[in-house]
Enzyme design. Structure first.
Site, mmCIF file in Angstrom:
data_model
loop_
_atom_site.group_PDB
_atom_site.id
_atom_site.type_symbol
_atom_site.label_atom_id
_atom_site.label_comp_id
_atom_site.label_asym_id
_atom_site.label_seq_id
_atom_site.Cartn_x
_atom_site.Cartn_y
_atom_site.Cartn_z
ATOM 1 N N GLU A 111 -1.635 -2.355 5.012
ATOM 2 C CA GLU A 111 -1.987 -1.646 3.772
ATOM 3 C C GLU A 111 -3.373 -1.015 3.810
ATOM 4 O OE1 GLU A 111 -0.492 -4.632 3.703
ATOM 5 O OE2 GLU A 111 1.387 -4.320 2.623
ATOM 6 N N HIS A 162 3.058 -12.742 -5.223
ATOM 7 C CA HIS A 162 3.847 -11.515 -5.349
ATOM 8 C C HIS A 162 4.043 -11.087 -6.802
ATOM 9 C CE1 HIS A 162 4.588 -12.322 -1.185
ATOM 10 N NE2 HIS A 162 5.454 -11.327 -1.041
#
Lengths: 325, 368
Positions: A60, A129
């Site tokens: 990322e 998450h």
């Protein structure tokens, strides 16, 4: 007007913008060959080819930073984060680079980048998450954040975000991906910073964003049917810019406010909204402002408890009745 | 296990006495007399600008950090002197030399240091954040290694638009242990991007020497092999060598769209920043040794005197002119106004600076 899902609305927005502007590129983990971890980008590789629809490694900080760099030269990347929770490993790029470069260059550079993906709890996947970083990110001047709740808004805000010349972070919701709604066939955008009154009422204003809007609308139904209360629901749609006028106009009408969000309470978006209301409509209030947020703990895994941790219809109804008492 | 040898400046890269063995390399041999004088002048200008900054810093006119480039001039000068229309650069916070090399003026650079509205970033960036996108210079970045993905993205954009160009991504030796740099290496190689990662190895990441910070297979550039990338090591005290070896990487970027890691051995004479007393981690003797025996500006001066391109008189004239230019820039910075309170909230968003019926934003975006 077609009835399509939130997921299809996002995809339609990207398709139309890919066709409209050849500088638009879709990039992210599993967006191309795999057709998207949540199938939002399904079919785009087939239609637009690998130059426009680009699979990235799980990296990322690298690929988000790459997108930001490319945007400085005029490419318009639409970057998918599989979850906004993963933005935390790219935070320096997202905040320091995309958010500051226009300022630090005295206006010489701008970053027309979109970063999008789901930012929600409620899916039984545990704390790592389930982050909802809209408040964290919107607290940085230089960054824009939007949180669509319906297919219509998802498409309109996504198209506006792609055309915007600043970094716009679109926070979606996996639980809403299958929700259906009417979406116009013709080209339209929902400008950033315009809230939407999703339900008109006279006794209480509920301000919400994202999936909390849907929860609030269900609560409003119950409040009307079972308690005879007329509730107005203001959907912020955009966190920064923020439509202060629509919030204030509603509070001036109902004189009572309940703020609902799926964030944890401390420094949540609604802390800012509560400050706004007391600052600019204090004399209009007939009762203290109340909030419903997620219970202040890392997201719990146990599904039964997670459903209670997050704002649900029962909690919203109960808190609304306290404001109305 | 034996302690690995310290290879900050390998013996093979120590410059022999006498003329540069790279003087006859085609990229250097093709330089005209005027080109060579111009290159020397640019190096001298960086040197004198930086030395003038020290005085202003000591007078308390420069806030925050000031990372000087003195001793490293041949790196920016050698690499940037090769670049063309579609070649871009981006660097970390030791960014003044690169700015002057791309053609930024001393006035705007000096005024930025003292926080004036006439500065290159209108007093909003400071020493670590110079930008000149009109000259393909994309900063000036404060977080170690954070610019590596950005530069990789600039190269991606160049390739996407079908242009024959590149991006040179400068970083210090301390940056090579940052994750963002490794992620950028991987993407650059995986996608065949025209990037040149330039590791300006001055031996110290702030106050930590290379042997105390970095595990490596003999040199830092060799880590490129783990990403299937080409690499080279360069003596950064010899501007001709910098040019000769960078030209190969540039050709690889332009012709093959392939990345390279270049490790350029160099040395800084002053502390990491002016806030660094520079007493705890290296010997004064070491600095003296570099200053006297390997100074890149003096070395190039000697080279050009030997080539009869420069005369002592011309050299003196060039240096005096650079000093005078720096003095004038200091006065300009002193006499320039500050930004205003109203300026604080400008240049945050493009859409706000240009808000109109056709822009995409409404509502409140700057909060009370």
């Amino acid at each position: 007007m077609a009835v399509i899902s939130y997921r299809e609305a996002l995809r339609a927005a990207m398709r139309e913008e890919l066709k409209r502007d050849d500088k638009v590129v879709i990039m992210g983990e599993e967006v191309a060959q795999f057709n998207g971890a949540y199938k939002v980008t399904e079919g785009l590789l087939k239609e637009f080819g690998p130059k426009r629809i680009v699979d990235t490694p799980i990296s990322e900080a690298g690929f988000i930073g790459l997108g930001i760099g490319a945007s400085m030269l005029g490419i318009r990347p639409v970057m998918e984060l599989m979850f906004w929770s993963f933005s935390y490993v790219a935070f320096d790029q997202i905040v320091n680079n995309a958010g500051n470069i226009r300022y630090m260059s005295g206006g010489l550079i701008n970053c027309p980048i979109v970063i999008r993906g789901p930012a929600n709890g409620g899916t039984n996947v545990g704390a790592t998450h389930s982050h909802t970083p809209e408040a964290i990110l919107a607290s940085h001047p230089g960054i824009k954040v939007v949180c669509p709740a319906t297919p219509y808004d998802a498409k309109g805000l996504m198209k506006a975000a792609i055309r915007d010349n600043d970094p716009v972070y679109v926070m979606e919701n996996t639980i809403l991906y299958n929700d259906k709604g009417e979406v116009p066939d013709e080209d339209y955008i929902v400008p950033l910073g315009v809230a939407d009154v999703k339900r008109v009422g006279t006794d209480l204003t509920i301000v919400a964003h994202g999936r909390a809007v849907i929860t609030s609308l269900k609560a409003a139904e119950i409040l009307e049917k079972e308690h005879g209360v007329s509730v107005e629901v203001v959907d912020l749609r955009s966190i920064r810019p923020l439509d202060e006028e629509t919030i204030l106009a509603s509070v001036r009408k109902t004189h009572r406010a309940l703020l609902v969000e799926e964030n944890k309470p401390f420094c949540g978006v609604d802390a800012q909204v509560a400050y706004l209301i007391q600052s600019k409509a204090f004399d209009e209030l007939d009762a203290p402002i109340h909030r419903v947020s997620s219970i202040d703990a890392p997201q719990i895994y146990c599904k039964r408890m997670e459903d209670l941790q997050m704002p649900n219809v029962e909690r919203v109804v109960a808190e609304a009745l306290k404001v109305l008492a | 296990m034996a302690k690995p040898a310290v290879l900050t400046h390998p013996e093979s890269l120590k410059r022999p006495a006498g003329p540069s063995e790279y003087a006859k390399n085609p990229v250097n041999a093709s330089l005209s007399k005027a080109d060579k004088i111009a290159l020397y002048t640019k190096m001298a200008r960086i040197r004198h600008f930086e030395q003038r900054c020290i005085r202003i810093y000591q007078q308390g006119k420069i806030g925050g950090f000031l990372h000087l480039y003195v001793g490293q001039e041949a790196v920016a000068a050698g690499t940037i002197s090769l670049l063309g229309k579609h070649d871009h650069i981006i660097t970390g916070y030791r960014d003044h030399g690169h700015g002057l090399m791309v053609g930024m003026g001393m006035n705007e650079c000096m005024a930025e240091l003292t926080g004036r509205v006439t500065g290159c970033s209108q007093g909003k960036g400071g020493s670590m954040h110079y930008f000149a996108p009109d000259k393909n210079y994309w900063g000036g970045h404060g977080i170690v290694g954070g610019q590596a993905p950005l530069g990789t993205g600039l190269a991606y954009a160049v390739k996407y638009m079908g242009l024959k160009g590149s991006c040179l991504v400068y970083m210090g030796d301390g940056a090579v242990n940052q994750g963002a740099v490794h992620e950028a290496y991987n993407l650059a190689s995986l996608w065949d991007l025209p990037v040149i990662f330039v590791v300006e190895n001055n031996g110290y990441s702030m106050g930590t020497s290379q042997e105390r910070s970095t595990a490596h297979p003999g040199c830092l550039a060799k880590r490129a092999e783990g990403y299937n990338m080409a690499w080279d090591v360069i003596n950064g005290h010899d501007v001709y060598e910098v040019r000769a070896k960078t030209a190969i990487a540039l050709k690889r970027a332009h012709e093959e769209s392939k990345p390279t890691v270049l490790e350029i051995f160099t040395y800084r004479y002053f502390g990491h920043s002016m806030a660094d007393p520079d007493k705890t981690y290296r010997d004064k003797e070491e600095i003296k040794e570099y200053r006297e025996k390997k100074d890149p500006v003096l070395a190039f001066e000697q080279e050009l005197l030997g080539e009869k391109v420069l005369t002592p008189e011309l050299s003196q004239k060039i240096n005096e002119a650079a000093m005078a230019e720096a003095d004038k820039a200091a006065i300009f910075a002193d006499e320039s106004p500050d930004p205003t309170v109203a300026d604080i909230t400008k240049h945050i968003y493009w859409e706000e600076d240009n808000r109109g019926p056709k822009t995409t934003s409404r509502g409140t975006i700057i909060f009370e």
